[in-house]
Every structure is written in C-alpha cells, then in structure tokens.
Write a protein that holds these residues in place. Sequence first.
Motif, PDB file in Angstrom:
ATOM      1  N   MET A  59      57.891  26.864  22.297  1.00 54.64           N
ATOM      2  CA  MET A  59      56.973  27.584  23.176  1.00 54.64           C
ATOM      3  C   MET A  59      57.701  28.058  24.415  1.00 54.64           C
ATOM      4  O   MET A  59      58.437  27.298  25.026  1.00 54.64           O
ATOM      5  N   ALA A  60      57.476  29.263  24.758  1.00 62.25           N
ATOM      6  CA  ALA A  60      58.087  29.808  25.964  1.00 62.25           C
ATOM      7  C   ALA A  60      57.373  29.252  27.189  1.00 62.25           C
ATOM      8  O   ALA A  60      56.344  28.585  27.074  1.00 62.25           O
ATOM      9  N   GLY A  61      57.912  29.524  28.334  1.00 70.14           N
ATOM     10  CA  GLY A  61      57.285  29.099  29.581  1.00 70.14           C
ATOM     11  C   GLY A  61      56.113  29.999  29.910  1.00 70.14           C
ATOM     12  O   GLY A  61      55.429  30.496  29.026  1.00 70.14           O
ATOM     13  N   LEU A  62      55.936  30.244  31.183  1.00 68.20           N
ATOM     14  CA  LEU A  62      54.810  31.055  31.618  1.00 68.20           C
ATOM     15  C   LEU A  62      54.980  32.518  31.253  1.00 68.20           C
ATOM     16  O   LEU A  62      56.060  33.065  31.340  1.00 68.20           O
ATOM     17  N   THR A  63      53.895  33.117  30.832  1.00 69.43           N
ATOM     18  CA  THR A  63      53.852  34.561  30.674  1.00 69.43           C
ATOM     19  C   THR A  63      52.922  35.067  31.761  1.00 69.43           C
ATOM     20  O   THR A  63      52.249  34.276  32.426  1.00 69.43           O
ATOM     21  N   SER A  64      52.843  36.360  31.915  1.00 66.22           N
ATOM     22  CA  SER A  64      51.973  36.901  32.964  1.00 66.22           C
ATOM     23  C   SER A  64      50.507  36.590  32.683  1.00 66.22           C
ATOM     24  O   SER A  64      49.681  36.647  33.582  1.00 66.22           O
ATOM     25  N   LYS A  65      50.186  36.252  31.434  1.00 72.14           N
ATOM     26  CA  LYS A  65      48.796  35.971  31.076  1.00 72.14           C
ATOM     27  C   LYS A  65      48.451  34.479  31.126  1.00 72.14           C
ATOM     28  O   LYS A  65      47.305  34.111  30.975  1.00 72.14           O
ATOM     29  N   GLY A 116      58.997  15.637  24.331  1.00 73.19           N
ATOM     30  CA  GLY A 116      58.209  16.862  24.269  1.00 73.19           C
ATOM     31  C   GLY A 116      57.990  17.471  25.637  1.00 73.19           C
ATOM     32  O   GLY A 116      57.596  16.779  26.574  1.00 73.19           O
ATOM     33  N   LEU A 117      58.261  18.775  25.764  1.00 71.76           N
ATOM     34  CA  LEU A 117      57.951  19.510  26.990  1.00 71.76           C
ATOM     35  C   LEU A 117      56.663  20.284  26.761  1.00 71.76           C
ATOM     36  O   LEU A 117      56.602  21.162  25.909  1.00 71.76           O
ATOM     37  N   PHE A 118      55.642  19.944  27.511  1.00 70.15           N
ATOM     38  CA  PHE A 118      54.335  20.580  27.374  1.00 70.15           C
ATOM     39  C   PHE A 118      54.197  21.647  28.462  1.00 70.15           C
ATOM     40  O   PHE A 118      53.942  21.331  29.618  1.00 70.15           O
ATOM     41  N   THR A 119      54.408  22.909  28.080  1.00 69.87           N
ATOM     42  CA  THR A 119      54.251  24.003  29.040  1.00 69.87           C
ATOM     43  C   THR A 119      52.770  24.180  29.351  1.00 69.87           C
ATOM     44  O   THR A 119      51.896  23.729  28.604  1.00 69.87           O
ATOM     45  N   TRP A 120      52.505  24.871  30.456  1.00 69.79           N
ATOM     46  CA  TRP A 120      51.097  25.156  30.792  1.00 69.79           C
ATOM     47  C   TRP A 120      50.456  25.930  29.656  1.00 69.79           C
ATOM     48  O   TRP A 120      49.317  25.686  29.284  1.00 69.79           O
ATOM     49  N   GLU A 121      51.194  26.866  29.073  1.00 67.31           N
ATOM     50  CA  GLU A 121      50.695  27.666  27.961  1.00 67.31           C
ATOM     51  C   GLU A 121      50.321  26.765  26.768  1.00 67.31           C
ATOM     52  O   GLU A 121      49.277  26.942  26.145  1.00 67.31           O
ATOM     53  N   TYR A 122      51.178  25.788  26.468  1.00 64.01           N
ATOM     54  CA  TYR A 122      50.919  24.904  25.331  1.00 64.01           C
ATOM     55  C   TYR A 122      49.733  23.976  25.613  1.00 64.01           C
ATOM     56  O   TYR A 122      48.899  23.750  24.742  1.00 64.01           O
ATOM     57  N   LEU A 123      49.620  23.473  26.842  1.00 62.12           N
ATOM     58  CA  LEU A 123      48.471  22.638  27.196  1.00 62.12           C
ATOM     59  C   LEU A 123      47.179  23.440  27.122  1.00 62.12           C
ATOM     60  O   LEU A 123      46.151  22.927  26.673  1.00 62.12           O
ATOM     61  N   TYR A 124      47.218  24.687  27.542  1.00 62.55           N
ATOM     62  CA  TYR A 124      46.037  25.557  27.447  1.00 62.55           C
ATOM     63  C   TYR A 124      45.652  25.729  25.976  1.00 62.55           C
ATOM     64  O   TYR A 124      44.479  25.649  25.610  1.00 62.55           O
ATOM     65  N   PHE A 125      46.665  25.956  25.126  1.00 57.13           N
ATOM     66  CA  PHE A 125      46.440  26.076  23.685  1.00 57.13           C
ATOM     67  C   PHE A 125      45.818  24.788  23.121  1.00 57.13           C
ATOM     68  O   PHE A 125      44.817  24.845  22.398  1.00 57.13           O
ATOM     69  N   LEU A 126      46.395  23.636  23.453  1.00 60.50           N
ATOM     70  CA  LEU A 126      45.838  22.365  22.951  1.00 60.50           C
ATOM     71  C   LEU A 126      44.401  22.173  23.406  1.00 60.50           C
ATOM     72  O   LEU A 126      43.549  21.743  22.619  1.00 60.50           O
ATOM     73  N   GLY A 127      44.133  22.486  24.657  1.00 55.57           N
ATOM     74  CA  GLY A 127      42.784  22.310  25.185  1.00 55.57           C
ATOM     75  C   GLY A 127      41.778  23.258  24.557  1.00 55.57           C
ATOM     76  O   GLY A 127      40.692  22.852  24.143  1.00 55.57           O
ATOM     77  N   SER A 128      42.148  24.524  24.444  1.00 54.12           N
ATOM     78  CA  SER A 128      41.201  25.523  23.951  1.00 54.12           C
ATOM     79  C   SER A 128      41.023  25.474  22.437  1.00 54.12           C
ATOM     80  O   SER A 128      39.996  25.897  21.923  1.00 54.12           O
TER      81      SER A 128
END
Length: 138
Positions: free
Chosen positions: A1-7, A90-102
């Motif tokens: 998973m990449a880091g932050l994207t603009s979205k 494991g590195l949990f990016t904000w994007e990945y945590l958002y994915f897990l949550g949603s």
Amino acid sequence: MAGLTSKTPTPESLTVHGSTRVLEIGFADGAQFRIPFELMRVYSPSAEVQGHGPGQEVLQTGKRLVDIESLEPVGNYAVKPAFSDGHDSGLFTWEYLYFLGSEQDALWKQYNERLAAAGAERDAPMIAAAGANCGHSH
C-alpha cells in the motif's frame, strides 16, 4: 500500500482500546471506525501475512484475543503496531486503516470464507507452514 494520496483523509483521532480490543480512528472527512485488533492482525499488510504476491497470503488463525502492545507512529502517514503474538512488521498507512474500517463487513465475510475453504477454525492455533524452517538443526 502506498502512503497518502491527495484523496486519503488524514486521521484526527486515534485511540487504542485495550479492554475491547479495538482501534478507534476518526478521519478528517468525518468517518469514524472501530477496527478490531483481530481484523488488523488477520489483514496485516506485512509480507509475513500477505506473502510476496497474489495467492501467497498466509491464513491467520487464533487471533481473536490478540492485543496491541504498542503503536508506533511512522512519519505522518502510518502506524506500526506491535501485537501480543509477537507480530510487529506491518505498516498500517492511513489509507489502509481507512480501507479496513470502511470495508470491515466484507473483510470479515472474506476471512470466514477463507477459513471455511481451508477447513480451518478461527480460534485454532497457528500451525507453521509445511516445509517452514523451524530453526532446529537435525
């Protein structure tokens, strides 16, 4: 998973609830998630869990009671939890945590389907993969 994207929304709050074994995270877009530690552990983005390509995933079992012993920030884009079973890669990016949550309902369903397909029990202890080096010399 990449880091932050603009979205990718950034988190505004992050709380580890040890007694209920959930990570509560609130994002700038108003989304609030309570992600069970077990789900995080089962879907850890580490190579140890995900493998090195499609079809290489390692089915995780016996993680219902896993705890997060520490949560280390990684830059401004991720956290690195240390789980009570020793897993900490494991590195949990904000994007990945958002994915897990949603997507947690779909992820739980997928996990249960994978368990059923493997004839495995959710609470069964992890078994070393066949042919895995256990560190013993013979």
